[in-house]
Write an enzyme that holds these catalytic residues in place. Structure first.
Site, mmCIF file in Angstrom:
data_model
loop_
_atom_site.group_PDB
_atom_site.id
_atom_site.type_symbol
_atom_site.label_atom_id
_atom_site.label_comp_id
_atom_site.label_asym_id
_atom_site.label_seq_id
_atom_site.Cartn_x
_atom_site.Cartn_y
_atom_site.Cartn_z
ATOM 1 N N HIS A 64 8.233 5.458 2.164
ATOM 2 C CA HIS A 64 8.765 6.659 2.366
ATOM 3 C C HIS A 64 8.844 7.346 4.021
ATOM 4 O O HIS A 64 7.852 6.724 4.245
ATOM 5 C CB HIS A 64 7.945 8.070 1.779
ATOM 6 C CG HIS A 64 7.891 7.961 0.209
ATOM 7 N ND1 HIS A 64 8.878 8.395 -0.269
ATOM 8 C CD2 HIS A 64 7.135 7.880 -0.418
ATOM 9 C CE1 HIS A 64 8.351 8.767 -1.694
ATOM 10 N NE2 HIS A 64 7.674 8.033 -1.496
ATOM 11 N N LEU A 65 10.746 6.762 4.354
ATOM 12 C CA LEU A 65 10.416 6.641 5.767
ATOM 13 C C LEU A 65 10.669 8.022 6.138
ATOM 14 O O LEU A 65 10.687 8.313 7.820
ATOM 15 C CB LEU A 65 11.218 6.137 6.618
ATOM 16 C CG LEU A 65 11.263 4.307 5.693
ATOM 17 C CD1 LEU A 65 12.459 3.348 6.432
ATOM 18 C CD2 LEU A 65 10.345 3.605 6.929
ATOM 19 N N ASP A 154 12.113 9.090 -7.275
ATOM 20 C CA ASP A 154 11.148 9.317 -7.013
ATOM 21 C C ASP A 154 10.620 10.483 -6.259
ATOM 22 O O ASP A 154 11.156 11.234 -5.349
ATOM 23 C CB ASP A 154 10.777 8.223 -6.544
ATOM 24 C CG ASP A 154 8.971 7.998 -5.763
ATOM 25 O OD1 ASP A 154 7.994 8.058 -6.382
ATOM 26 O OD2 ASP A 154 8.523 7.535 -4.728
ATOM 27 N N HIS A 234 4.168 2.744 -8.962
ATOM 28 C CA HIS A 234 2.890 3.222 -8.584
ATOM 29 C C HIS A 234 2.271 3.617 -10.116
ATOM 30 O O HIS A 234 2.029 4.963 -10.401
ATOM 31 C CB HIS A 234 2.381 4.665 -8.008
ATOM 32 C CG HIS A 234 3.836 5.066 -8.239
ATOM 33 N ND1 HIS A 234 4.001 6.114 -9.271
ATOM 34 C CD2 HIS A 234 4.835 6.467 -6.768
ATOM 35 C CE1 HIS A 234 4.707 6.914 -8.935
ATOM 36 N NE2 HIS A 234 5.499 7.047 -7.652
ATOM 37 N N ASN A 290 -0.016 11.292 -5.334
ATOM 38 C CA ASN A 290 0.256 11.691 -7.200
ATOM 39 C C ASN A 290 0.677 10.040 -7.318
ATOM 40 O O ASN A 290 2.470 9.615 -6.698
ATOM 41 C CB ASN A 290 1.289 12.765 -6.488
ATOM 42 C CG ASN A 290 1.704 13.210 -7.952
ATOM 43 O OD1 ASN A 290 1.445 12.809 -9.504
ATOM 44 N ND2 ASN A 290 3.398 13.959 -8.212
ATOM 45 N N ASP A 317 3.726 2.234 -1.698
ATOM 46 C CA ASP A 317 3.966 4.398 -2.170
ATOM 47 C C ASP A 317 3.215 4.688 -0.437
ATOM 48 O O ASP A 317 3.441 6.057 -0.737
ATOM 49 C CB ASP A 317 3.296 4.992 -3.198
ATOM 50 C CG ASP A 317 3.767 6.203 -3.184
ATOM 51 O OD1 ASP A 317 4.733 6.503 -2.960
ATOM 52 O OD2 ASP A 317 3.591 6.823 -3.691
ATOM 53 N N HIS A 321 2.360 12.219 5.960
ATOM 54 C CA HIS A 321 2.413 13.857 5.838
ATOM 55 C C HIS A 321 1.565 14.238 7.497
ATOM 56 O O HIS A 321 0.555 13.402 7.605
ATOM 57 C CB HIS A 321 1.814 14.269 4.866
ATOM 58 C CG HIS A 321 2.614 14.282 3.305
ATOM 59 N ND1 HIS A 321 3.754 14.775 3.086
ATOM 60 C CD2 HIS A 321 2.364 13.425 2.597
ATOM 61 C CE1 HIS A 321 4.240 14.525 2.107
ATOM 62 N NE2 HIS A 321 3.168 13.549 1.437
HETATM 63 O O1 DOR Z 1 1.867 10.876 -3.554
HETATM 64 C C1 DOR Z 1 3.238 10.817 -3.568
HETATM 65 N N1 DOR Z 1 3.654 11.152 -2.347
HETATM 66 N N2 DOR Z 1 3.156 10.554 -4.724
HETATM 67 C C2 DOR Z 1 4.913 11.182 -4.381
HETATM 68 O O2 DOR Z 1 5.549 10.786 -5.924
HETATM 69 C C3 DOR Z 1 5.502 10.975 -3.614
HETATM 70 C C4 DOR Z 1 5.185 10.995 -2.336
HETATM 71 C C5 DOR Z 1 5.266 11.894 -0.873
HETATM 72 O O3 DOR Z 1 7.133 11.626 -0.818
HETATM 73 O O4 DOR Z 1 5.338 12.237 -0.227
HETATM 74 ZN ZN ZN Z 2 6.106 8.543 -7.089
#
Ligand code: DOR
Ligand code: ZN
Length: 436
Positions: A64-65, A154, A234, A290, A317, A321
C-alpha cells in the site's frame, strides 16, 4: 554503462541455477551470466559479491503506497525507497487510495509519480469495483491499458457473490488475475484480533479463522465457475492453506500468498512482547492487522504451506499508518503494519531454520510474483531487466524503525535482531540501494 557483479553465487530459480557466476549488466539489462572469471573486468565498474548471493530483483506484489490521498502515511517516493532499502526492485500497489484506483486517470497518476520519484518499479493494481464498494464493476480494459497488472478490492472483500462472479468473468476476458481479499464481513463483525484464548484473556472481540476460510472457498469456487485466474492475498489460517492445497491438487488455476507476520508472529503479539507483557498486556496496536495474527497451529500450517509449495508468494502487505491511527485504543486503531524493510530479514529466518532452501525463498519473492502478474523480471536470464538483489545471508542487524525510509513506523519488529539482509539493490542496472 557496464557493471560487473563478480564473485557471488547466483540464485535464479527460473533457470534452476544456484552456482558461482559473474553477472554483467549493460544498458539496463542482463548482458551476460558466466562462470567466474570469464567476463573481462577491464573498462567496467566491478562490484565484488564474494560471499554474497546474487538474485533476481525481489518483487513485493502486495504493498500500500497510500498515494494519492494519504501522503502523510506514505508516498510513491518514500514507499519505493523503503522497497529498495528492503531489497525489492518492484512492488504492486493496492488500489485502496483516495480516490480509489478504479479508473485510468488514477493509474496514470501513480505511474507518473513512479516515473518521477520511484526507486523501485511500480505495478498498479486496479479496483474490481467502483470505489471498492463491491457493487458496480470498473472498466477493466481501460485499467489494463493504463498499466494495471491485476484487479482487487484489497482491504475489502466483494461480499456479493454474484458481483464477484461477474468480476471474475470480466477479468478473464482481459486475462487479468483477480486478487482476492478473502474475508466475510458479517462473520468478522466488529472483531479486532484473532478469535481465541488470547482475545478472551484480553477482553477483545475476535475474528474467527472461518471469516477468511469461507471466502477462500467461495472465491476458488467462483473462479472455477468463471474460468478466471485467482490469487488469494495474505492467507493466515490452517484452513485456508488446506483449501488451497486441495484446489491445486484438483488442478485449479489458483495461487496464493502469505506475509512474513503470519509465519513469524501469533496472536500473542497483541499482548506485547517486551518484559512488560509478562506482567500486563500492552495491547500493541502495531500487531493489529487484517487478517489478524493467528494461533500457533495456524502459523505452523502456513509454514508447512510455504515448504510444500501450496503457498506461491511471500508479500509484505506493507500497510503504513501514522501515529494518529495507531496511538489510540486497540479497538479503534487501524489494521495494518509495514513490512517492506523487514520482509527479507524475517523470511530468511525460514532459510536459517532449514524450512526453505534459499532458492525456494527467491521463487516465493521474485520468480512466482513475476509469473503471476506477468511482469518482466523475476529472472537473471540474458536479456532480462537488470533488476538484481544481492543478499548477505549471514549479516546480523537490528530492526530500527527510526532508520526506515518509509514514512510510517507501525512495525511490531522494532528491536528484533535478524540474520541476513539485502545489501545491494539494482533497478535497470542502476544502484538504488547499497548498504554501507
Ligand atoms: O491490515 C490491513 N491493512 N489489511 C488490509 O487488508 C488493508 C490494509 C490497509 O490498507 O491498511
Ligand atoms: Zn487485504
Amino acid at each position: 554503462m557496464s557493471l560487473l557483479i563478480a564473485g557471488g553465487v547466483v540464485v535464479d530459480p527460473a533457470q534452476e541455477l544456484e552456482e558461482p557466476r559473474d553477472l554483467l549488466l549493460e544498458d539496463g539489462r542482463v548482458a551476460a551470466l558466466e562462470l567466474p572469471g570469464v567476463i573481462p573486468r577491464e573498462g567496467r565498474r566491478v562490484i565484488d559479491a564474494t560471499g554474497l548471493f546474487v538474485c533476481p530483483g525481489l518483487i513485493d506484489m502486495h504493498v500500500h503506497l497510500r498515494e494519492p490521498g494519504e501522503e502523510y502515511k506514505e508516498t510513491v517516493a518514500t514507499g519505493t525507497r523503503a522497497a529498495a532499502r528492503g531489497g525489492f526492485t518492484a512492488v504492486a500497489c493496492m488500489p485502496n487510495t483516495r480516490p480509489v484506483n478504479d479508473q485510468a486517470a488514477v493509474t496514470r497518476f501513480i505511474l507518473e509519480q513512479a516515473a518521477r520519484h520511484g526507486s523501485a518499479r511500480v505495478w498498479p493494481v486496479g479496483a474490481l469495483t467502483q470505489g471498492s464498494r463491491g457493487e458496480a464493476l470498473c472498466e477493466y480494459g481501460e485499467l489494463k491499458a493504463a498499466g494495471c497488472v491485476a484487479l482487487s478490492d484489497d482491504g475489502r472483500p466483494v461480499m456479493n457473490s454474484l458481483v464477484m462472479r461477474r468480476a471474475l468473468e470480466y477479468a478473464r476476458t482481459f486475462d487479468l488475475p483477480v486478487i482476492s481479499h478473502a474475508e466475510d464481513l458479517e462473520l468478522r463483525a466488529d472483531g479486532v484480533m484473532h478469535e481465541g484464548e488470547v482475545a478472551h484473556r484480553l477482553g477483545l472481540k475476535g475474528i474467527p479463522g472461518a471469516a477468511e476460510e469461507v471466502m477462500v472457498y467461495r472465491d476458488i469456487r467462483l473462479a472455477w465457475l468463471a474460468g478466471a485466474r485467482l490469487h488469494l492475498a495474505h492467507l493466515s489460517t490452517a484452513g485456508s492453506v488446506a483449501i488451497v492445497r486441495e484446489a491445486k491438487m484438483a488442478g485449479l488455476a489458483v495461487t496464493c500468498e502469505t506475509a512474513p507476520h503470519y509465519f513469524t508472529l501469533t496472536d500473542e503479539a497483541v499482548a506485547g512482547q517486551g518484559p512488560d507483557a509478562l506482567v500486563r498486556p500492552v495491547f500493541d496496536t502495531h500487531a493489529k492487522v487484517n487478517p489478524p495474527l493467528r494461533s500457533r497451529f495456524d502459523r505452523e500450517a502456513v509454514i508447512a504451506g510455504l515448504a510444500d509449495g501450496t503457498i506461491d508468494v511471500i508479500a509484505s502487505d506493507h500497510a503504513p499508518h501514522s501515529v494518529l491511527e495507531k496511538e489510540v485504543e486497540f479497538a479503534e486503531a487501524a489494521f495494518g503494519l509495514i513490512g517492506l524493510e523487514t520482509s527479507v530479514g524475517l523470511s530468511l529466518r525460514l532459510v536459517h531454520e532449514g524450512v526453505l532452501p534459499l532458492s525456494r525463498l527467491i521463487a516465493l519473492m521474485s520468480t512466482n510474483p513475476a509469473r503471476i502478474l506477468g511482469l518482466p523480471g523475476g529472472t537473471l536470464k540474458v536479456g532480462a531487466p537488470g533488476d538484481v538483489t544481492v543478499i548477505d545471508l549471514f549479516r546480523p542487524w537490528t530492526v530500527d524503525v527510526n532508520l526506515f525510509a518509509s514514512k510510517s513506523r507501525n512495525c511490531p519488529f522494532h528491536g528484533w535482531v535478524l540474520k541476513g539482509k539485502a545489501v545491494l539493490t539494482l533497478r535497470g542496472g542502476e544502484v538504488v540501494w547499497q548498504e554501507e
